[in-house]
Design a protein around this motif. Structure first.
Motif, PDB file in Angstrom:
ATOM      1  N   LEU A 254      18.935   8.060  27.686  1.00 38.21           N
ATOM      2  CA  LEU A 254      17.776   7.718  26.871  1.00 38.21           C
ATOM      3  C   LEU A 254      18.185   7.326  25.459  1.00 38.21           C
ATOM      4  O   LEU A 254      17.624   6.393  24.867  1.00 38.21           O
ATOM      5  CB  LEU A 254      16.802   8.899  26.826  1.00 38.21           C
ATOM      6  N   LEU A 255      19.171   8.019  24.905  1.00 41.75           N
ATOM      7  CA  LEU A 255      19.646   7.651  23.569  1.00 41.75           C
ATOM      8  C   LEU A 255      20.295   6.278  23.578  1.00 41.75           C
ATOM      9  O   LEU A 255      20.182   5.518  22.610  1.00 41.75           O
ATOM     10  CB  LEU A 255      20.644   8.709  23.067  1.00 41.75           C
ATOM     11  N   SER A 256      20.962   5.924  24.671  1.00 44.05           N
ATOM     12  CA  SER A 256      21.559   4.586  24.762  1.00 44.05           C
ATOM     13  C   SER A 256      20.470   3.530  24.808  1.00 44.05           C
ATOM     14  O   SER A 256      20.623   2.439  24.257  1.00 44.05           O
ATOM     15  CB  SER A 256      22.463   4.480  25.995  1.00 44.05           C
ATOM     16  N   CYS A 257      19.349   3.833  25.471  1.00 40.30           N
ATOM     17  CA  CYS A 257      18.211   2.914  25.475  1.00 40.30           C
ATOM     18  C   CYS A 257      17.675   2.742  24.058  1.00 40.30           C
ATOM     19  O   CYS A 257      17.344   1.645  23.640  1.00 40.30           O
ATOM     20  CB  CYS A 257      17.102   3.449  26.377  1.00 40.30           C
ATOM     21  N   ASP A 258      17.609   3.858  23.325  1.00 41.34           N
ATOM     22  CA  ASP A 258      17.111   3.803  21.964  1.00 41.34           C
ATOM     23  C   ASP A 258      18.027   2.969  21.076  1.00 41.34           C
ATOM     24  O   ASP A 258      17.567   2.209  20.224  1.00 41.34           O
ATOM     25  CB  ASP A 258      16.981   5.224  21.412  1.00 41.34           C
TER      26      ASP A 258
ATOM     27  N   VAL B 140      -3.616   1.951  23.004  1.00 46.11           N
ATOM     28  CA  VAL B 140      -2.986   1.069  22.027  1.00 46.11           C
ATOM     29  C   VAL B 140      -1.940   1.829  21.228  1.00 46.11           C
ATOM     30  O   VAL B 140      -0.853   1.335  20.959  1.00 46.11           O
ATOM     31  CB  VAL B 140      -4.063   0.476  21.087  1.00 46.11           C
ATOM     32  N   ALA B 141      -2.271   3.075  20.860  1.00 42.49           N
ATOM     33  CA  ALA B 141      -1.365   3.842  20.021  1.00 42.49           C
ATOM     34  C   ALA B 141      -0.096   4.230  20.770  1.00 42.49           C
ATOM     35  O   ALA B 141       0.979   4.256  20.203  1.00 42.49           O
ATOM     36  CB  ALA B 141      -2.071   5.085  19.496  1.00 42.49           C
ATOM     37  N   LEU B 142      -0.223   4.558  22.069  1.00 42.48           N
ATOM     38  CA  LEU B 142       0.920   5.047  22.823  1.00 42.48           C
ATOM     39  C   LEU B 142       1.660   3.865  23.446  1.00 42.48           C
ATOM     40  O   LEU B 142       1.672   3.695  24.667  1.00 42.48           O
ATOM     41  CB  LEU B 142       0.460   6.039  23.899  1.00 42.48           C
ATOM     42  N   ASP B 143       2.273   3.038  22.588  1.00 43.85           N
ATOM     43  CA  ASP B 143       3.014   1.883  23.075  1.00 43.85           C
ATOM     44  C   ASP B 143       4.373   2.331  23.601  1.00 43.85           C
ATOM     45  O   ASP B 143       4.710   3.517  23.593  1.00 43.85           O
ATOM     46  CB  ASP B 143       3.163   0.845  21.958  1.00 43.85           C
ATOM     47  N   TRP B 144       5.187   1.365  24.066  1.00 43.81           N
ATOM     48  CA  TRP B 144       6.456   1.759  24.679  1.00 43.81           C
ATOM     49  C   TRP B 144       7.419   2.425  23.704  1.00 43.81           C
ATOM     50  O   TRP B 144       8.047   3.432  24.052  1.00 43.81           O
ATOM     51  CB  TRP B 144       7.130   0.570  25.356  1.00 43.81           C
ATOM     52  N   PRO B 145       7.594   1.923  22.465  1.00 44.86           N
ATOM     53  CA  PRO B 145       8.497   2.638  21.544  1.00 44.86           C
ATOM     54  C   PRO B 145       8.111   4.102  21.368  1.00 44.86           C
ATOM     55  O   PRO B 145       8.976   4.972  21.308  1.00 44.86           O
ATOM     56  CB  PRO B 145       8.361   1.842  20.236  1.00 44.86           C
ATOM     57  N   LYS B 146       6.804   4.404  21.293  1.00 44.71           N
ATOM     58  CA  LYS B 146       6.379   5.804  21.174  1.00 44.71           C
ATOM     59  C   LYS B 146       6.703   6.566  22.452  1.00 44.71           C
ATOM     60  O   LYS B 146       7.116   7.731  22.414  1.00 44.71           O
ATOM     61  CB  LYS B 146       4.882   5.870  20.871  1.00 44.71           C
ATOM     62  N   ARG B 147       6.513   5.934  23.596  1.00 48.36           N
ATOM     63  CA  ARG B 147       6.793   6.617  24.868  1.00 48.36           C
ATOM     64  C   ARG B 147       8.280   6.952  24.975  1.00 48.36           C
ATOM     65  O   ARG B 147       8.643   8.040  25.432  1.00 48.36           O
ATOM     66  CB  ARG B 147       6.357   5.743  26.045  1.00 48.36           C
ATOM     67  N   LEU B 148       9.127   6.012  24.580  1.00 50.90           N
ATOM     68  CA  LEU B 148      10.558   6.285  24.617  1.00 50.90           C
ATOM     69  C   LEU B 148      10.907   7.406  23.653  1.00 50.90           C
ATOM     70  O   LEU B 148      11.719   8.291  23.962  1.00 50.90           O
ATOM     71  CB  LEU B 148      11.340   5.014  24.275  1.00 50.90           C
ATOM     72  N   HIS B 149      10.288   7.399  22.480  1.00 53.72           N
ATOM     73  CA  HIS B 149      10.511   8.458  21.486  1.00 53.72           C
ATOM     74  C   HIS B 149      10.102   9.816  22.050  1.00 53.72           C
ATOM     75  O   HIS B 149      10.797  10.826  21.859  1.00 53.72           O
ATOM     76  CB  HIS B 149       9.707   8.132  20.226  1.00 53.72           C
TER      77      HIS B 149
ATOM     78  N   ALA C   3      13.515  15.388  26.273  1.00 51.51           N
ATOM     79  CA  ALA C   3      14.859  15.599  26.833  1.00 51.51           C
ATOM     80  C   ALA C   3      15.708  16.453  25.905  1.00 51.51           C
ATOM     81  O   ALA C   3      16.502  17.284  26.366  1.00 51.51           O
ATOM     82  CB  ALA C   3      15.526  14.249  27.092  1.00 51.51           C
ATOM     83  N   GLN C   4      15.555  16.267  24.590  1.00 50.06           N
ATOM     84  CA  GLN C   4      16.316  17.084  23.652  1.00 50.06           C
ATOM     85  C   GLN C   4      15.918  18.553  23.753  1.00 50.06           C
ATOM     86  O   GLN C   4      16.775  19.444  23.717  1.00 50.06           O
ATOM     87  CB  GLN C   4      16.098  16.567  22.228  1.00 50.06           C
ATOM     88  N   GLY C   5      14.624  18.816  23.906  1.00 49.79           N
ATOM     89  CA  GLY C   5      14.175  20.189  24.041  1.00 49.79           C
ATOM     90  C   GLY C   5      14.685  20.849  25.311  1.00 49.79           C
ATOM     91  O   GLY C   5      15.194  21.972  25.291  1.00 49.79           O
ATOM     92  N   LEU C   6      14.568  20.135  26.432  1.00 47.30           N
ATOM     93  CA  LEU C   6      15.027  20.694  27.707  1.00 47.30           C
ATOM     94  C   LEU C   6      16.549  20.821  27.740  1.00 47.30           C
ATOM     95  O   LEU C   6      17.083  21.772  28.307  1.00 47.30           O
ATOM     96  CB  LEU C   6      14.536  19.812  28.866  1.00 47.30           C
TER      97      LEU C   6
END
Length: 1017
Positions: free
Chosen positions: A978-982, A801-810, A816-819
């Motif tokens: 990914l940022l464009s998705c956000d 429940v906690a790991l919904d899609w907005p969290k997954r995208l985040h 991706a920012q780290g890599l």
């Protein structure tokens, strides 16, 4: 005479009686025959039900309900004989029964949209009266039978959205009665037979999307396919030329051959078909010129997009009075647009972008038709825009970027309230923007790289999300009315003549992610209250006349990762800046004091130049040392004597201390009890090595890494730290120890919010410890795949429940920012080599942090391949070239990250499948065989508002896991997608984020973030 009359009358009477008797006999016989046929057909239908295992949807098919002609699945003739059987949309998983043609009068068979497996049911060829056959949207495999031409009465044949492969049999030309033929979205990989031209009655022909990745539908039975069939599917496409005989199909009204691998020229006879209405030939390899003789005057749509066509646009197109859509984009066409096309009365959509067209545009475009889309970008057009593009008030999309158009914009555009997209950047337009354009319901306003002048309006349309006016000649102040631009996400106004101070109202834009105001004449201080910029990622104010202190609040912007304040007049000390910054430039100002320790590494060697009063403790920044000052030079003579005396005293003390330590060391070594630990710190610590070593107990183990156990240690001031124990109870090889220390030195210089911070290193003869910051929510795999342990704080009942899609995208964006930082902002680049969900840690806000750099190595040169002696990684995440050749590049991390994207979108593990397959292979098989992507996504988190966005991320994962490294995007490009998705999600547009957006985005990602969203015809 009377006798004759009487005899004649008797004879006639007898004859009539005989006829009546015969009629009664025949009627009775016919009735008995019909009754017998009725019973036979009824029994066959009940056998079909039994064969299908008595499904609930056929519960009304019973022996007691003998009126089978009233069943909704059955149609009958006037004499109550079964002629039609329709069992569509029922999820049938059995093959079609072999006795179906025992229904002797069957003319109509429809099994559309089921799960029927196996090869083509050849027993259907025995239904000699068949006129209608629909087997589309099923899981058939194999080839279309060569003798399908035996169904000589067939008028309708649809085998689309299946897995039929091989050739289209030439016998198809024998079906002379056909009016509708559909083989779209299959795996056909042969040529189109010339015999198809014999179908003179054909009105509808659809052979589209038999390409490498057809968007057909495949269900879970794909595992029935052998490996040979799977690899064969990589070459699935219709090839060869369009047969000249297609010009003989005089009844043809609609033709769709799009998304294949067809080559050669377009047959001239195709444009001679006088009944043809719609022609789709897009996404092939057609070449040569478009036929100039056009007699198909009923054409309403022509789509030749994405081919290799050359030559000019035919003048004959100007005769097509019914033409509503003309799409010729992404070809090699040259020359001018025929003037007559601008006069077409029905034209709605005109798309010719990405060609080599030139000359001036026909002036009558839009005056005589309800023009909606006008896409002519990426050509060499010159002159002015047509004055009447919005004459009838329907224009929605005006896209003319990257041409040589000049002059002022037509004043009529100032009244074009229907316009939603304006993309006219990279031209030579001049003058002022018609005032109405600023206030209409535009979503994209992109006029960069022109010569526009004028002041910015106080009022702007509330619907604009991208306002790009950079590289023009706009002047004056930024209006205070900017506070009403509440939906602006990107504001680019670089290289203009804007002046005065930055209004405080600009800081009130809550959705702003990109603010570029560099190369203007802005003055005064930067507003201190900028905390409202919670979404801001990129702030560039370079080359202005801004002054004052850099506000402390800039360090509290949660998403800021690019900051450029160079070439201004900022003074004072550098405030506490976010350590997540990947690009920082504060050079050429009047800053003073010490550079923050987080930025004292070679990654920021050009970030602080030309600030004479800045200092640093490292030589990597080319600044003066903070330990040396002019005052110390003037006082050298006054304390030198005292220094000498002090040194003598210290030397004596050290001699005594050294003697003591040598004796103590000798005694410990002799007794074999020397187990001292050495601590190398990379920041100020509130604990000692003894605090850490004492916590290395079994009760404190929280996991295991690539080299050993991971412990949780309680320390003062920090709560907890994570301790990774490397090598235990064995003497460390000198080369391995040297390599380890080299790696640790590199890791200590990394400062990024999405990379786990290395605090210190503790070592002794047979063990080494790495001490990291403690991350509260542990690893991503525990949340995503129910891998909870007793030590974890994650609740198994709550984690989904906690790991919904907005969290997954985040999480995906953070990773991706780290890599991306490792690959593009570290010099030389760092390759992780073991990116996986267990190495992605989550803090209490579910911010992702890349961990476990025990496998990281440095590339010899940026972009140069290096090889390692052994393959190190985890099954399901390793790129194929890494397994096969041990070659190492940044692209192996991209592959692993692509697997993580597939895990986030599908909810499946990386090793999903068997010992020979993985999640990436599973996803590719489904995509190549055309499964509906939404059916592959994780049902536990997918909502209608997320489906388009999840689809896009899934497609991005596929691109990252491409077999060839060169076909994979870079991590910087992945991050931009990914940022464009956000951005789409933040604007509530995630449900319209299409999969096809990924490819053009990556293709154009280096074009200053200008998304080429017009490539879909």
């Amino acid at each position: 005479m009377e006798l004759f009359t009487s005899s004649s009358s008797s004879y006639l009477k007898l004859l009539l009686q005989s006829i009546v008797i015969l009629l009664l006999v025949f009627t009775r016989a016919d009735s008995e025959s019909q009754s017998q046929l009725h019973d036979q057909e009824h029994a066959i239908l009940l056998r079909i039900k039994q064969y299908l295992e008595n499904p609930s949807y056929l519960s009304h098919w019973t022996s007691s309900n003998i009126a089978h002609c009233s069943w909704p699945e059955i149609t009958c003739s006037n004499d109550d004989s079964v002629t039609g059987l329709t069992l569509s949309n029922n999820s049938i998983i059995q093959t079609i029964p072999s006795f179906i043609c025992d229904l002797k009068n069957l003319t109509h068979v429809d099994f559309y949209n089921n799960l029927i497996p196996g090869e083509f049911p050849t027993h259907l060829l025995n239904c000699s009266k068949l006129e209608y056959l629909d087997l589309s949207m099923n899981d058939f495999v194999g080839s279309i039978p060569r003798d399908i031409g035996n169904l000589s009465n067939l008028q309708f044949l649809n085998l689309g959205y299946t897995n039929f492969s091989g050739d289209i049999p030439s016998s198809i030309g024998s079906l002379k009665q056909l009016t509708n033929l559909q083989f779209q979205n299959c795996l056909l990989n042969g040529t189109i037979p010339s015999e198809i031209g014999n179908l003179s009655n054909l009105e509808f022909l659809d052979l589209s999307s038999n390409s490498m990745f057809p968007p057909s539908r495949l269900h879970d039975n794909w595992m029935r396919l052998s490996k040979l069939k799977f690899f064969f599917m990589f070459d699935c496409n219709l090839v060869g030329e369009i047969p000249e005989t297609i010009g003989n199909m005089v009844a043809l009204e609609r033709l769709d051959l799009s998304q294949n691998d067809l080559s050669g020229e377009i047959p001239g006879g195709l444009f001679m078909l006088k009944n043809l209405n719609i022609m789709f030939l897009s996404r092939n390899k057609l070449s040569g010129e478009i036929p100039d003789v056009v007699e198909a005057l009923n054409l309403t749509i022509i789509d030749l997009t994405r081919n290799s066509l050359s030559g000019k646009i035919p003048d004959g197109f100007g005769k097509l009075q019914n033409l509503t859509g003309l799409a010729l984009s992404l070809n090699n066409l040259h020359g001018e647009i025929p003037q007559s096309i601008g006069l077409l009365p029905s034209l709605i959509d005109f798309k010719v972008f990405s060609n080599n067209l030139s000359g001036t545009l026909p002036p009558d475009f839009g005056r005589h038709s309800m023009l909606k889309t006008f896409l002519i970008s990426n050509n060499s057009f010159s002159g002015k825009l047509p004055e009447n593009l919005c004459y009838n008030g329907h224009l929605e999309n005006l896209t003319t970027y990257e041409n040589h158009l000049s002059g002022e914009l037509p004043q009529s555009l100032g009244n074009c309230s229907s316009l939603t997209d304006l993309k006219i950047y990279s031209n030579e337009f001049s003058g002022s923007i018609p005032s109405g354009l600023w206030t209409f319901n535009l979503s994209t306003f992109m006029v960069s790289h022109n010569k526009f002048t004028g002041e910015l309006p106080e009022r702007l349309s509330s619907t604009i999300s991208r306002l790009e006016i950079d590289y023009n000649q706009f002047y004056g102040r930024i209006p205070t009315g900017v506070s009403s631009w509440t939906n602006v996400v990107v504001f680019q106004a670089s290289k203009n003549n804007l002046n005065e101070s930055i209004p405080r109202e600009l800081t009130a834009l809550p959705m702003l992610t990109t603010l570029l105001l560099d190369q203007n004449q802005l003055t005064g201080p930067l507003p201190s209250d900028i905390i409202s910029w919670k979404s801001l990622r990129n702030l560039n104010l370079r080359q202005n006349e801004l002054s004052g202190h850099i506000p402390d609040s800039i360090g509290h912007l949660p998403d800021l990762n690019q900051l450029d304040l160079s070439e201004n007049q900022f003074s004072g000390q550098i405030p506490s800046l976010p350590s997540r910054l990947t690009n920082l430039n504060l050079s050429s100002n009047y800053l003073t004091g010490r550079v923050p320790s987080a930025f004292e590494n070679s990654a920021f060697e050009t970030s602080f130049l030309n600030n004479s009063d800045l200092c640093s403790d490292t030589s990597a920044l080319n600044l003066r040392s903070c330990n040396h000052s002019p005052q110390s030079e003037s006082n050298d003579s006054s304390w030198s004597i005292a220094l000498i005396i002090s040194l003598v005293v210290v030397a004596c003390f050290l001699a005594l201390l050294a003697s003591f330590l040598i004796i103590r060391f000798y005694r410990k070594r002799k007794s074999g009890l020397d187990r001292s630990w050495k601590l190398i710190s990379f920041q100020r610590l509130s604990f000692t090595e003894s605090n850490i070593v004492s916590s290395l107990t079994e009760n404190n183990i929280i996991g295991s890494g690539g080299y050993g156990a991971v412990y949780r240690a309680a320390v003062d001031g920090l709560g907890y730290v994570a301790v990774k124990k490397i090598w235990d109870n064995e003497k460390i090889d000198k080369k391995l120890e040297s390599s380890f220390h080299t790696e640790v030195k590199i890791l200590s210089s990394i400062r990024h919010k999405n990379i786990v911070k290395l605090m210190c290193c503790i070592s002794k003869e047979d063990s080494m410890l790495l001490v990291y910051e403690y991350v509260e929510n542990h690893s991503l795999d525990r949340w995503l795949h129910r891998k909870n342990k007793s030590s974890s704080a994650v609740s198994g009942s709550l984690h989904r429940v906690a790991l919904d899609w907005p969290k997954r995208l985040h999480i995906a964006i953070g990773t991706a920012q780290g890599l991306s930082y490792m690959h593009h902002d570290c010099s030389p680049p760092i390759v992780h080599r073991d990116v996986k969900t267990s190495n992605i840690l989550l803090d209490d806000q579910f911010n992702a942090k890349v961990a476990d750099f025990g496998l990281a190595r440095i590339l010899v040169k940026p972009g140069e391949l290096a090889t390692m002696s052994a393959v190190i990684g985890s099954f399901g995440y390793m790129a194929p070239e890494y397994i096969q050749t041990t070659r190492v590049s940044e692209k192996i991390d991209v592959y692993s990250f692509g697997v993580i994207l597939l895990e986030l979108t599908t909810g499946k593990e990386a090793n999903y499948g068997d010992e020979h397959s993985s999640l990436a292979e599973w996803a590719w098989r489904h995509h190549q065989l055309g499964s509906n992507i939404e059916e592959l996504l994780d049902k536990e988190v997918m909502e209608s508002s997320y489906s388009g966005e999840m689809c896009k991320v899934f497609t991005l994962g596929l691109m990252c896991t491409a077999t060839l490294p060169s076909a994979r995007p870079s991590m910087k490009e992945v991050l931009q997608v990914l940022l464009s998705c956000d951005e789409s999600f933040s604007k509530g547009e995630s449900n319209i984020c299409h999969c096809d957006d990924v490819v053009p985005f990556l293709k154009n990602s280096r074009r200053e973030h200008k998304l080429d969203i017009d490539n879909d015809s």
